[in-house]
Structure formats: C-alpha cells, structure tokens
Design an enzyme around this catalytic site. Structure first.
Site, PDB file in Angstrom:
ATOM      1  CG  HIS A  33      20.265   9.191  11.897  1.00 14.67           C
ATOM      2  ND1 HIS A  33      20.813   9.376  10.802  1.00 14.67           N
ATOM      3  CD2 HIS A  33      20.139   7.877  12.102  1.00 14.67           C
ATOM      4  CE1 HIS A  33      20.961   8.299  10.122  1.00 14.67           C
ATOM      5  NE2 HIS A  33      20.378   7.373  10.885  1.00 14.67           N
ATOM      6  CD  GLU A  47      26.553   3.813   7.621  1.00 15.49           C
ATOM      7  OE1 GLU A  47      25.901   4.544   8.297  1.00 15.49           O
ATOM      8  OE2 GLU A  47      26.333   2.538   8.092  1.00 15.49           O
ATOM      9  CG  ASP A  50      -2.017   1.273   1.286  1.00 10.33           C
ATOM     10  OD1 ASP A  50      -1.625   1.908   0.709  1.00 10.33           O
ATOM     11  OD2 ASP A  50      -2.537   1.267   2.098  1.00 10.33           O
ATOM     12  CB  CYS A  68      24.061   7.214  10.786  1.00 13.15           C
ATOM     13  SG  CYS A  68      23.564   5.916   9.476  1.00 13.15           S
TER      14      CYS A  68
HETATM   15  N1  CAA Z   1      -0.772   3.096   5.864  1.00 10.68           N
HETATM   16  C1  CAA Z   1      -0.319   3.920   6.613  1.00 10.68           C
HETATM   17  N2  CAA Z   1       0.775   3.273   7.360  1.00 10.68           N
HETATM   18  C2  CAA Z   1       1.114   2.039   7.391  1.00 10.68           C
HETATM   19  C3  CAA Z   1       0.535   1.149   6.367  1.00 10.68           C
HETATM   20  C4  CAA Z   1      -0.392   1.872   5.518  1.00 10.68           C
HETATM   21  N3  CAA Z   1      -1.087   1.097   4.560  1.00 10.68           N
HETATM   22  N4  CAA Z   1       1.162   0.044   6.388  1.00 10.68           N
HETATM   23  C5  CAA Z   1       1.930  -0.031   7.450  1.00 10.68           C
HETATM   24  N5  CAA Z   1       2.252   1.266   7.789  1.00 10.68           N
HETATM   25  C6  CAA Z   1       3.096   1.918   9.148  1.00 10.68           C
HETATM   26  C7  CAA Z   1       3.293   1.045   9.936  1.00 10.68           C
HETATM   27  O1  CAA Z   1       2.337   0.912  10.906  1.00 10.68           O
HETATM   28  C8  CAA Z   1       4.764   1.483  10.528  1.00 10.68           C
HETATM   29  O2  CAA Z   1       4.430   2.553  11.391  1.00 10.68           O
HETATM   30  P1  CAA Z   1       4.556   2.521  13.107  1.00 10.68           P
HETATM   31  O3  CAA Z   1       5.957   1.856  13.135  1.00 10.68           O
HETATM   32  O4  CAA Z   1       4.247   3.786  13.296  1.00 10.68           O
HETATM   33  O5  CAA Z   1       3.628   1.257  13.487  1.00 10.68           O
HETATM   34  C9  CAA Z   1       5.405   1.890   9.196  1.00 10.68           C
HETATM   35  O6  CAA Z   1       4.354   2.032   8.451  1.00 10.68           O
HETATM   36  C10 CAA Z   1       6.481   0.761   8.854  1.00 10.68           C
HETATM   37  O7  CAA Z   1       5.834  -0.344   8.754  1.00 10.68           O
HETATM   38  P2  CAA Z   1       6.528  -1.803   9.203  1.00 10.68           P
HETATM   39  O8  CAA Z   1       7.024  -1.508  10.422  1.00 10.68           O
HETATM   40  O9  CAA Z   1       5.561  -2.823   9.043  1.00 10.68           O
HETATM   41  O10 CAA Z   1       7.664  -1.645   7.817  1.00 10.68           O
HETATM   42  P3  CAA Z   1       8.913  -2.659   7.500  1.00 10.68           P
HETATM   43  O11 CAA Z   1       8.446  -4.024   7.994  1.00 10.68           O
HETATM   44  O12 CAA Z   1       8.883  -2.477   6.041  1.00 10.68           O
HETATM   45  O13 CAA Z   1       9.971  -1.852   8.311  1.00 10.68           O
HETATM   46  C11 CAA Z   1      12.085  -0.595   8.953  1.00 10.68           C
HETATM   47  C12 CAA Z   1      10.312  -0.826   8.264  1.00 10.68           C
HETATM   48  C13 CAA Z   1      12.291  -1.410  10.015  1.00 10.68           C
HETATM   49  C14 CAA Z   1      12.101   0.803   9.069  1.00 10.68           C
HETATM   50  C15 CAA Z   1      12.675  -1.127   7.573  1.00 10.68           C
HETATM   51  O14 CAA Z   1      12.696  -0.184   6.583  1.00 10.68           O
HETATM   52  C16 CAA Z   1      14.391  -1.178   7.847  1.00 10.68           C
HETATM   53  O15 CAA Z   1      14.723  -2.238   8.274  1.00 10.68           O
HETATM   54  N6  CAA Z   1      14.940  -0.184   7.593  1.00 10.68           N
HETATM   55  C17 CAA Z   1      16.405  -0.257   7.727  1.00 10.68           C
HETATM   56  C18 CAA Z   1      16.900   0.105   9.034  1.00 10.68           C
HETATM   57  C19 CAA Z   1      16.584   1.548   9.763  1.00 10.68           C
HETATM   58  O16 CAA Z   1      16.366   2.477   9.116  1.00 10.68           O
HETATM   59  N7  CAA Z   1      16.412   1.541  10.954  1.00 10.68           N
HETATM   60  C20 CAA Z   1      16.382   2.847  11.662  1.00 10.68           C
HETATM   61  C21 CAA Z   1      17.309   2.808  13.010  1.00 10.68           C
HETATM   62  S1  CAA Z   1      18.859   2.455  12.870  1.00 10.68           S
HETATM   63  C22 CAA Z   1      19.558   3.952  12.384  1.00 10.68           C
HETATM   64  O17 CAA Z   1      18.993   5.012  12.309  1.00 10.68           O
HETATM   65  C23 CAA Z   1      20.785   3.688  11.496  1.00 10.68           C
HETATM   66  C24 CAA Z   1      20.594   3.934   9.905  1.00 10.68           C
HETATM   67  O18 CAA Z   1      20.565   4.898   9.389  1.00 10.68           O
HETATM   68  C25 CAA Z   1      20.492   2.634   9.352  1.00 10.68           C
END
Ligand code: CAA
Length: 393
Positions: free
Chosen positions: A233, A79, A29, A111
C-alpha cells in the site's frame, strides 16, 4: 482451476500539481517531498471527475464487448463515496453498458477494501467459473489546504477483471489478514476531510506489516526469497520503502536484495507522479511494477501488503501467468506526462471547488478536461454523467 486478474486498467485526472511548486508555496524544502516522501507530483481532480467517472474510465480502458456481456458482478471499493445509499457500482454498471443480470455494490474499509473485493470476486468465480467480476478501486484523497496530509493527496482508479484461467496473475490462496481497532485515520460522515494521527498511522502501518508478515510466514512457510517482488500500500512511497527494508533480513543474499529493491523502484514509478489513491494505491503499485520491470518472468511470485486505516491489513501473493506481458500497456508514462500542470493557486481552486446547488438542488459544472466520462452537473439532487467524445477535451 486457477483464478486471478485477467486484465488491469487505470485512470487518473488530467491535471497534476508538481511537489516542487507545492513546497515553494508552503515554504518547505522541496527535498522533504522528493526524498522524505519520495513524491514528485499529485493528480488533481476537478469537480467533473469523481470516483464514478474515474472507475468507469479505468474499466473502459480494458473491457471488450464480450467482457461486458459476461460480467455478472461489479464491485467498487472506495473510502470517498459520493452517496450514503446508492452504490457507485450501479452508476459504473450503467455507464459501461454491462448486461443487466449482474450484482453491483460498494465496499469500504479505508485503503484495504479493494483487497476484500478481490477476495469476494475470487469466491464468486470459484463457484461460477464462467463469471467475470469487475473490481474497481476508486478514490480521491483530499486532506485540505495547508494540512500535514496535503502532500499525500491524489486521485485515481484501478480496474481489475477477475476470471478463471486469468492471463495476467493467479491468486495463490495464501492470504493472512489482521484487524486492530485503532484511530490512526478516519472520516466521520459530517467531515469532508479525514482526521489523521499522522505519525501514529505510519507506526501502525509498519507494525501491521511486520506482525502480519510473521503470521504469513508461519502459515504459508514462505520466505522473502520466494518472491521476485513485493508491492505495498502506497500512502507515500517512502513509507513502503521503510516497510520493505523491515522485511529484508540479514540472511538474504545481495543479489536477492538488489532484485527486490530494483523491482520496488519500478512499483513506485506511477505513485510518485499520482500520489495516494487510497484503496487503489497497492494495485497501482502492482501495475507500475508489471509495466516497468524488465526482468519479471512467468511463474514469478509477487507478494502484496494491503493496509487500510482503522485498521485492517492483509498479505497475500500472486503468480505471473505465461504471456502476462501481452496484457500490459506501454503508453502509460506518455499519458501521465500529458496531464496539465496546475499552479498552486489553480490547484486550490480546482481541487476544493464546492458543489453549490440552487433551490431545486441543481447545478451545471464548468467544462474541465476529463477521461472517458464526465460528471456534467447535478439535477434535482441526481448526478448527471456523460461520455466524453474524442474532441471534447
Ligand atoms: N530533506 C529530506 N528529507 C526531509 C527533509 C528535507 N529537507 N525534511 C523532512 N524530511 C523527511 C523527514 O525526515 C521524514 O522522513 P523520515 O520519516 O524517514 O524521518 C519525511 O521527510 C517526512 O517528514 P515529516 O515526518 O516531518 O513530515 P510531516 O510532518 O509533513 O508528516 C505524514 C508526514 C505523517 C506522512 C503526513 O503527510 C500525513 O499525515 N499524511 C497522511 C497520513 C498517511 O499517509 N499515513 C500513512 C499511514 S496510514 C495509511 O497508510 C492509510 C492511508 O492511505 C492514509
């Protein structure tokens, strides 16, 4: 003597992927990306754009010949390094024709490293007030096709010139850092893409924020109400919004809350269109705030939260200098809009193109639109760069 950021420059690749297109291709979505992550587009780097071309282009954006004659230190924070031995800063020093009697080196801690580089630059200028230090935060964030992190990729570089009597922002010597040994995100030397515990990483980010903030308040005596804005960040903007909401406590006035949320929206304007640029993302947020907020004024304090997985975090603040607005650009949005939009198939080809070398360790790359510099190929395992002329794209 005040020390701080005199100028800021930014470069991002000339190609973008719209999140709505990625959502459709992955059967997700589109609101998950636009509302759940607060992301609209990602910058996509072709093989001819690397952390060196991006860093040199970001710096070229701001440096005068006088700066190049005065800079005596070049630090690249990254990195997504291209060499285990030779520092990216040495290439950048050469591409920019900076005077030879300079120190050039690379620093790393996910980062967080640009924040460490700024601290080191500040110490250097404290000892040697005539010095100018070029700090570059440059990364290409690549998680892999179809991976959970695919939606949080991006590419870009921030250039910051650190001087005494800065015209943009002054450091305030109130830094508080925290280190905790965790495995939330890491990339071993043998892997092209990182290993990520996604949910755990978001929890660690928020917990590092609240615990560092508590210690920062204790040591500095400052409250959230002391700040006109708070930058974070930005692995993806929604996580930073969660962070800001954790800092906003019940005692804060509606007016202050509105100011902080309004300025937060300005701080994520560019990242929403560029994605995660790892160590530069906090500073892209700062640039976005400065170039888009309408109510900031000289003397305002801006809080910053730096986070690098692994993990090191830091909170510190900067003060806006008189006439800071004369150091800022107004054309940024136009150049973001000019990026070429890729189809998902084109993105997959471009972003994940591999360097296949011949038996001599050489290869010339195809022509792609670039910023001020281009990686033209590899010759006997040596990276080849050229300046991009005006009609070259
Ligand atoms: N409409 C609106 N919102 C929706 C939706 C929809 N149809 N479907 C899902 N969402 C929301 C979810 O509710 C969630 O929000 P909340 O956390 O507020 O509940 C959000 O969208 C993301 O959904 P998911 O958690 O299910 O998404 P995902 O499984 O794809 O994982 C993630 C998201 C963990 C960030 C993933 O993209 C990831 O692993 N990214 C890399 C790691 C990262 O960025 N980590 C951040 C901290 S580490 C850091 O800061 C260092 C760095 O730069 C990497």
């Amino acid at each position: 003597m005040m020390i701080g950021i005199d100028k800021m420059g930014f470069a991002t690749p000339k190609y973008q992927l719209k999140m709505a297109d990625l959502a459709q291709a992955r059967g997700v979505d589109p609101n998950k990306y636009s509302e759940g992550l607060l992301l609209d587009a990602l910058s996509i780097a072709p093989i001819t754009e690397d952390i060196i071309t991006l860093a040199a282009s970001a710096a070229q954006d701001i440096l005068t010949e006088e700066d190049k004659a005065a800079i005596d230190m070049v630090i690249v924070a990254t990195e997504s390094s291209v060499d285990q031995s030779k520092a990216a800063a040495v290439y950048v020093h050469s591409l920019l024709d900076i005077q030879p009697f300079a120190r050039s080196f690379e620093v790393k801690e996910a980062c967080y490293s640009a924040t460490a580089a700024l601290n080191y630059a500040k110490l250097h200028v404290e000892k040697s007030p005539q010095s100018r230090v070029l700090v570059l935060a440059s990364d290409i964030a690549k998680y892999g096709i179809g991976s959970a992190g695919e939606s949080t990729q991006g590419a870009g570089s921030l250039a910051m010139l650190i001087t005494s009597n800065p015209r943009l922002l002054a450091f305030q010597d109130d830094n508080v850092a925290q280190t905790r040994d965790i495995m939330d995100f890491w990339r071993p030397n043998y892997s092209e893409t990182p290993f990520v515990n996604g949910m755990y990483s978001t929890k660690q980010y928020l917990d590092s924020l609240t615990t560092t903030w508590a210690e920062y308040q204790k040591r500095s005596g400052k409250e959230l109400t002391d700040f006109a804005a708070f930058c974070f960040h930005l692995p993806f903007p929604k996580l930073a919004l969660k962070g800001l909401n954790k800092l906003i406590n019940k005692g804060i006035s509606e007016e202050k809350k509105e100011q902080l949320l309004d300025n937060f929206a300005h701080s994520i304007t560019y990242s929403k269109q560029v994605g995660n640029i790892y160590t530069g993302s906090l500073y892209l947020g700062l640039l976005s705030l400065l170039e888009n907020a309408k109510t900031l004024k000289a003397g305002d304090q801006i809080g910053l939260f730096s986070y690098g997985s692994g993990a090191v975090s830091e909170i510190f603040s900067l003060k806006l200098m008189p006439d800071f607005d004369q150091q800022l650009q107004t054309q940024r949005q136009a150049s973001l809009d000019q990026r070429q939009t890729l189809t998902v198939a084109q993105y997959e080809t471009l972003f994940f193109e591999e360097t296949k070398l011949d038996e001599t360790g050489s290869r010339e790359f195809a022509h792609y639109a670039s910023n001020a510099f281009r990686l033209t190929g590899i010759k006997e395992h040596q990276r080849q760069y050229s300046k991009v002329s005006r009609n070259d794209n």
